[in-house]
Write an enzyme that holds these catalytic residues in place. Sequence first.
Site, PDB file in Angstrom:
ATOM      1  N   PHE A  14      32.548  43.426  36.725  1.00  0.00           N
ATOM      2  CA  PHE A  14      32.696  44.851  36.429  1.00  0.00           C
ATOM      3  C   PHE A  14      32.982  45.669  37.695  1.00  0.00           C
ATOM      4  CE2 PHE A  14      29.832  48.698  36.322  1.00  0.00           C
ATOM      5  CZ  PHE A  14      30.822  49.555  35.874  1.00  0.00           C
ATOM      6  N   ASP A  34      35.999  33.795  41.796  1.00  0.00           N
ATOM      7  CA  ASP A  34      35.081  34.102  40.700  1.00  0.00           C
ATOM      8  C   ASP A  34      34.992  32.863  39.813  1.00  0.00           C
ATOM      9  OD1 ASP A  34      33.940  35.254  38.216  1.00  0.00           O
ATOM     10  OD2 ASP A  34      34.299  37.167  39.213  1.00  0.00           O
ATOM     11  N   GLY A  39      32.172  37.244  35.055  1.00  0.00           N
ATOM     12  CA  GLY A  39      33.461  37.942  35.178  1.00  0.00           C
ATOM     13  C   GLY A  39      34.416  37.513  34.074  1.00  0.00           C
ATOM     14  N   TYR A 152      14.632  38.758  41.029  1.00  0.00           N
ATOM     15  CA  TYR A 152      15.946  39.334  41.335  1.00  0.00           C
ATOM     16  C   TYR A 152      15.866  40.169  42.613  1.00  0.00           C
ATOM     17  CZ  TYR A 152      20.286  41.989  40.685  1.00  0.00           C
ATOM     18  OH  TYR A 152      21.512  42.570  40.860  1.00  0.00           O
ATOM     19  N   LYS A 156      17.678  39.476  46.271  1.00  0.00           N
ATOM     20  CA  LYS A 156      18.546  40.455  46.926  1.00  0.00           C
ATOM     21  C   LYS A 156      17.974  40.890  48.284  1.00  0.00           C
ATOM     22  CE  LYS A 156      22.189  40.738  44.507  1.00  0.00           C
ATOM     23  NZ  LYS A 156      23.476  40.430  45.177  1.00  0.00           N
TER      24      LYS A 156
END
Length: 331
Positions: A14, A34, A39, A152, A156
């Site tokens: 996106f 990708d 995707g 998550y 990150k």
Amino acid sequence: MAGQHFLVTGGAGFVGSNLVDTLLKSGHRVTVLDDLSVGKMRNIAHHLANPSFRFIKGSVLDVPLVERLMSGVDAVYHLAAVVGVKYVVDDPLRGMLVNVNGTENILKAALKYQRKVLVTSSSEVFGRPVNVPLSENDATVLGPTSVPRWSYAVSKLLDEHLAFAYNKQQQLPTVVVRYFNAYGPRLDPLGYGSVIAKFITQALSGKPLTVHGDGSQTRSFTFVGDTVRGTMAAMDTPEAEGLAFNIGNRRECTINQLAGWVRDAFDGAVEIEHIPYEQAYGKNFEDTKRRCPDISRAREVLGFEAQVPLEDGLRRTILWFKEHRDELIPA
Ligand code: UDP
């Protein structure tokens, strides 16, 4: 700086595909890496005949491939990741492996060829908000490891630490951007599980909008065009190296308000229902109650400020969903 060649990992996603559009429009060359796990070819298919564009189906976990692609570009926008709370909650192991190992592979290969890397992170890293608006130097407060959601944020945060360590210890030019709930055309209702995509799809299918909990939780939704501008500014600004930047819209709204606006956009012809978190995410889920960025650093260093008001962005997003209804909503 026109005429550079960028590797965009996750470029069929996106945000990635919206970034690719703008890079090509600005006169750059782009190679997309990708694996199409999230995707979509449909996001980049319109570029396939463009000689300035190349698509490679593959994974950031494939080290020889990453090295080969790295050698041929000037710099990297690294967006490939397992994103979205629902995905991460469903498969925390894959989330952590792809997000951490993928980023390390990119940084290692970038070091070998001395390429600049922009690492994309998330406002999720703030966890349970302490001060709102959230500033980049604020403390991160995460819940216990028994709650998978926080994996998550941890993945990150480790990506950010890696980017900074490569910058400080190895003098590799790196920069980090933290996205705040990006939305807009190409938002994937099945992929990222974004609430805006979810509400619009529900409205188009004549189903009630499902607000989790009491709906008083807040987010600062950022139109993807603004997200892309902030991202490119971070790559193009030498003073940004070694720093993280909040890239978001300062306007904070509750999920109840959002549901009301989506309902209004459909002339009130949809219901809103509140469902418990447990029904949506299973047991052991913890939501982030508030999220709103302090963008002072992005404004000062990058000259960035979100420009698209939520009403306008929502209208454009709903229009896009209506135009692509047949692809997005199975009959
Ligand atoms: N949410 C909701 N209904 C949905 C999907 C999400 O009320 O159908 C809520 C979710 O619980 C959270 C907020 O909307 O409080 C934003 O969720 P999203 O998954 O879009 O992003 P994130 O939690 O990562 O900010």
